[in-house]
Structure formats: C-alpha cells, structure tokens
Design an enzyme around this catalytic site. Structure first.
Site, PDB file in Angstrom:
ATOM      1  CG  HIS A 119      -1.713  -1.289   1.320  1.00 36.05           C
ATOM      2  ND1 HIS A 119      -2.574  -1.723   0.335  1.00 36.05           N
ATOM      3  CD2 HIS A 119      -1.739  -2.241   2.295  1.00 36.05           C
ATOM      4  CE1 HIS A 119      -3.103  -2.874   0.696  1.00 36.05           C
ATOM      5  NE2 HIS A 119      -2.612  -3.218   1.877  1.00 36.05           N
TER       6      HIS A 119
ATOM      7  CD  GLU B 201      -3.170  -4.336   5.497  1.00 35.57           C
ATOM      8  OE1 GLU B 201      -4.380  -4.450   5.258  1.00 35.57           O
ATOM      9  OE2 GLU B 201      -2.295  -4.602   4.667  1.00 35.57           O
TER      10      GLU B 201
ATOM     11  CG  HIS C 133       1.258  -6.923   3.138  1.00 38.46           C
ATOM     12  ND1 HIS C 133       1.403  -5.610   2.740  1.00 38.46           N
ATOM     13  CD2 HIS C 133      -0.083  -7.173   3.074  1.00 38.46           C
ATOM     14  CE1 HIS C 133       0.212  -5.102   2.458  1.00 38.46           C
ATOM     15  NE2 HIS C 133      -0.708  -6.035   2.647  1.00 38.46           N
TER      16      HIS C 133
ATOM     17  NE  ARG D  79      -4.511  -7.896  -7.333  1.00 44.26           N
ATOM     18  CZ  ARG D  79      -5.464  -7.438  -8.129  1.00 44.26           C
ATOM     19  NH1 ARG D  79      -5.153  -6.985  -9.340  1.00 44.26           N
ATOM     20  NH2 ARG D  79      -6.721  -7.436  -7.750  1.00 44.26           N
TER      21      ARG D  79
END
Length: 349
Positions: free
Chosen positions: A120, A137, A198, A218
C-alpha cells in the site's frame, strides 16, 4: 440535532466481496450464510464497517461502500448518514478523514488461496499522488490451517533491483525467498504499516483493522493470469531495510473480574485490545469516545430498555454519547476492541 439518548450499540450488516482466493471460512467459523458468485469464486472479504466514497476497481469494485445499521430503530441508516445526523454524539472528538469519512475500516479476510504479494502507498508516494492513500493495517489471526504463514516485509539486504529481477522471472522460487516468511497461530496479531510488502498466505482467516484506503499495488500474483500488476508503483512504495513496525506483542495484559485484556497494537491510527471473558462476566460500558467491537466468539447481551443480543461474528459501533449500559458475556467470549489514540490526545502518524 437528534437526542443522543436515542443512540444504542449499533450492529452493522456485512458487505461481501468475492475473490479468486476466497473460500467459505466465514460460514464454517462464524455461521454466516454467504452469497454465491456466478464466477464460482468464494467470499474473500467481508467489509464489516466502512465509509468510503470511492473504492478501487480491483479492490472494492470502484463505487462507494458505506456500511448500514442492521439493528434497532436506526436499521438501514448508513454510517455516513448517522454521522451527518448525530455528529459528535457518534464521533466524540474523533476527526473524520480528509474526504469526510469515518477514519477506520474493519474486515474479515478468508484466504483459501494466497493473496497477491502487495504493498500500500508509502507516506512519500501518497503525498505526491492525489489518488493514492495510506493503508496501515493489522491482522488478527482468527484461525489457520496447520503450517500456514504470512509474508511480511523484505529480508535484510534485499534491494529494489533484486526484487525487480525476481519479478522478471515471475516464479515462486524467485520471489518468495526475498520475503520474510512468518508462521502464524490463532491469537497472533501483526501490524503492517503502509509501505510494507506483504501477503496473506493460504489457509488463514483474519480480522483486519485498517485505515480507510482501498489503494493496493500488486507485485506478484502466484502465477495467476488476468489480474493487473502494478510493479512500478509498488517499487516506488516498498520499504526496503529493517522492519517498520513491531508487533506490540505480548503488550499490556490486565485481568479483572473474569476478563483478561491484552493490548495487541497501539499505533497513531488505532489501538486494538483483545478481551477474553468467562461466562457471566459483566461490565459497565460508557464509551465517551467511539469504540468498535469485533465479537469473535461466544454470546453476550447489552442491557438497556430493550436488551440487545451479541452473536459471534457481529461487529459493533458504540457511539460516543450512547447512554451507559452493561455488557454481559453469556458464554465464554472473545472480542476485539478498537479505539482511537487521537481521541485521547494522540496524533495520527
């Protein structure tokens, strides 16, 4: 403004997202009746609490997503409508996002297959791209298959050029050895700051707490075809070097009257506490600031003029000005409580 006395614990209806890597863990573990997909894909994401005016086409589908209340007199009201109508009675001193939305997004993720290796936007990238937003997150491991792992950050010494060469080969053997592989167990919690490369490995069900962004780049997709990759954007965002964030585990642990509370994550955006209560545990709930609960297992009840049942898998917003009530665990129960450091004088970081 409507009387805050009309407010009560608000349960939200889930919004399901079918994914190529999705499964049926939400049915098996939380008893959910899941929608089917014409493509045959399982439910990969359940958006439990969201207030986004726009999502990405490859993530949320490109439109707005706003959670709706599922219980009581306010049933059917969206989270944004509640905020517009009740204001600080919902929010307390909590600031909204720059776009005017609620500042967190809660999900469940069911990884029947590996999620893409992704990142991100980093703070630097987001500052220079108006359509990119930070997404820090945390993953709480609800359940996992034996041997399941997550991929969390690049190994020490890996450079952007190393990753680029591995991505050109486009194989597991080239890409996976560059990443930190972490075995997981139920109850583990992992914090992933924006900019961390991740992937959630197959066979894992997580509860996810995140900042309200749907921007994902991605990097690698495990040999799948037909899904867009964002290699240049990702390489501009990925943090190379030592890990950015600790897991904050075991954290602070306090046991009072049949409930053990463990602080799992405390960062500039949110704090996550895990509550494990024995049957019969009772506590007075006086929010003063908004609190979010993800009730993972067991049953409970909120007291009040009309008792409100709490079922496993339900997600709740306790409004800041909600009148005090009691909560009782009718069976042994586990839930996550998410609060806001900035509501207590902290600073978003």
């Amino acid at each position: 403004m409507p009387d805050s006395q009309a407010l009560y614990p608000l349960c939200f209806a889930p919004i399901y997202k079918h994914k190529v890597w999705g499964g049926d863990a939400l049915s098996r573990h939380l008893g959910r009746a899941l929608p089917t997909s014409d493509t045959g894909d399982g439910v990969g994401e359940s958006w439990e609490l969201v207030d986004l005016a726009q999502t990405s086409a490859s993530g949320g589908g490109g439109g707005a997503e706003r959670s709706a209340v599922a219980n009581g007199p306010l049933a059917g009201k969206s989270l944004s409508e509640l905020i517009a109508e009740h204001g600080r009675a919902i929010l307390g001193d909590l600031p909204l996002t720059d776009a005017g939305g609620f500042p967190l997004l809660l999900k469940y993720l069911d990884a029947s297959g590996n999620l893409s290796v992704q990142v991100h936007p980093s703070p630097e990238y987001a500052a220079n791209h108006a359509d990119a937003f930070l997404k820090s997150e945390a993953w709480y491991i609800v359940d996992r298959e034996p041997g399941a792992v997550i991929y969390k950050g690049m190994k020490p010494g890996v450079t952007p050029n190393d990753l680029r060469k591995a991505l050109e080969q486009n194989t597991d053997d080239a890409v996976v050895p560059l990443m930190e592989t972490v075995p997981v167990e139920p109850g583990d919690c992992h914090y992933l700051p924006s900019g961390t490369c991740h992937a959630l490995g197959e066979g894992i069900l997580v509860a996810e707490v995140q900042t309200p962004s749907d921007t994902t780049f991605r990097v690698y997709d495990w040999g799948r075809v037909g899904r867009e990759l964002h290699i240049e954007q990702a390489l501009a965002c990925i943090h190379f070097g030592p890990s950015q964030g600790a897991d904050y585990e075991p954290g602070d642990v306090v046991t009072v009257d049949g409930c053990t509370t463990t602080t799992l994550v405390r960062c500039g955006f949110f704090q996550i506490d895990n509550h494990q209560a024995t049957a019969g545990y009772t506590d007075l709930v006086q929010p003063r600031q908004p609190r979010l609960w993800m009730w993972l297992s067991g049953q409970g009840v909120f007291s009040g003029p009309e008792p409100i049942a709490i079922e496993a898998g339900s997600t709740w917003l306790l409004p800041a000005a909600m009148p005090p009530c009691t909560v009782q665990a009718e069976t042994d129960a586990v839930w996550l409580e998410i609060t806001f450091p900035q509501a207590h004088g902290g600073v978003l970081a």
